[in-house]
Design a protein around this motif. Sequence first.
Motif, PDB file in Angstrom:
ATOM      1  N   ARG A   4       0.834  -1.203   0.000  1.00  0.00           N
ATOM      2  CA  ARG A   4       0.000   0.000   0.000  1.00  0.00           C
ATOM      3  C   ARG A   4       0.869   1.253   0.000  1.00  0.00           C
ATOM      4  NH1 ARG A   4      -0.093   3.651   3.685  1.00  0.00           N
ATOM      5  NH2 ARG A   4      -0.183   2.183   5.397  1.00  0.00           N
TER       6      ARG A   4
ATOM      7  N   ASP B  16      -5.754   0.748  -3.101  1.00  0.00           N
ATOM      8  CA  ASP B  16      -7.069   0.518  -2.491  1.00  0.00           C
ATOM      9  C   ASP B  16      -7.231  -0.914  -2.002  1.00  0.00           C
ATOM     10  OD1 ASP B  16      -7.545   3.165  -3.096  1.00  0.00           O
ATOM     11  OD2 ASP B  16      -8.894   2.741  -4.787  1.00  0.00           O
ATOM     12  N   LEU B  17      -6.801  -1.871  -2.790  1.00  0.00           N
ATOM     13  CA  LEU B  17      -6.901  -3.270  -2.382  1.00  0.00           C
ATOM     14  C   LEU B  17      -6.075  -3.529  -1.125  1.00  0.00           C
ATOM     15  CD1 LEU B  17      -7.785  -6.258  -3.026  1.00  0.00           C
ATOM     16  CD2 LEU B  17      -5.534  -6.469  -4.076  1.00  0.00           C
ATOM     17  N   HIS B  18      -4.839  -3.022  -1.125  1.00  0.00           N
ATOM     18  CA  HIS B  18      -3.964  -3.268   0.026  1.00  0.00           C
ATOM     19  C   HIS B  18      -4.417  -2.479   1.255  1.00  0.00           C
ATOM     20  CE1 HIS B  18      -1.560  -5.075  -3.154  1.00  0.00           C
ATOM     21  NE2 HIS B  18      -1.155  -5.869  -2.190  1.00  0.00           N
TER      22      HIS B  18
ATOM     23  N   GLU C  48      -5.728   1.037  -7.793  1.00  0.00           N
ATOM     24  CA  GLU C  48      -6.258  -0.285  -7.463  1.00  0.00           C
ATOM     25  C   GLU C  48      -5.322  -1.013  -6.491  1.00  0.00           C
ATOM     26  OE1 GLU C  48      -7.654  -4.514  -9.456  1.00  0.00           O
ATOM     27  OE2 GLU C  48      -6.642  -3.037 -10.714  1.00  0.00           O
TER      28      GLU C  48
ATOM     29  N   PHE D 296      -7.568  -1.907   1.930  1.00  0.00           N
ATOM     30  CA  PHE D 296      -8.688  -2.706   2.418  1.00  0.00           C
ATOM     31  C   PHE D 296      -8.190  -3.856   3.291  1.00  0.00           C
ATOM     32  CE2 PHE D 296     -11.386  -6.453   1.914  1.00  0.00           C
ATOM     33  CZ  PHE D 296     -12.599  -5.979   2.413  1.00  0.00           C
TER      34      PHE D 296
END
Length: 172
Positions: free
Chosen positions: A111, A137-139, A134, A141
């Motif tokens: 992230r 944001d994924l990491h 992306e 989350f």
Amino acid sequence: MDQPQGQKNWERQLFVEEVGVLFEASGLPRIAGRILGWLLICTPPHQTATELMDVLQASKASISTMTRLLMQLGLIERIRLPGQRQDCFRFKLNAWEEINNQQLARVRAFRQLAERGLELFAIDDTQSRQRLEEMRDLHLFFEQELPRLNERWQQKRLSQSTTLEESQNPSE
């Protein structure tokens, strides 16, 4: 009904090989997985390097290198039993929690790297920006959710141990 000893040994060997294959599919050496697989199911729960060599039919160098790797990963530990000359290896208690904590550190690092990329390059290219966003944001989350999952696991584990103690020591 008890299984014949030969069937039990075959199933143990198969389990050890399955752990090895899973390790290999995860990018780690198969023999490291085989060592871990054996240490998960062996009796006694501690094994010398010689015992590992014998049961896994692996070289001394391979056992030495892979036990070091497994210790670095936090999955096994080296111990010395009283009166023994050789060190033993055993599966490390709470190893899976340690692995989860290491995973959280990796998630955080990814992230942070995505954020750095977004800051450094002030990307005008929409596709490049989308890829980094992306990634961030994924990491982000998972960085937020993994500690919650770990906390829920701790609560479940505590309630299970309390239930087990109560069943072993019923009130009179």
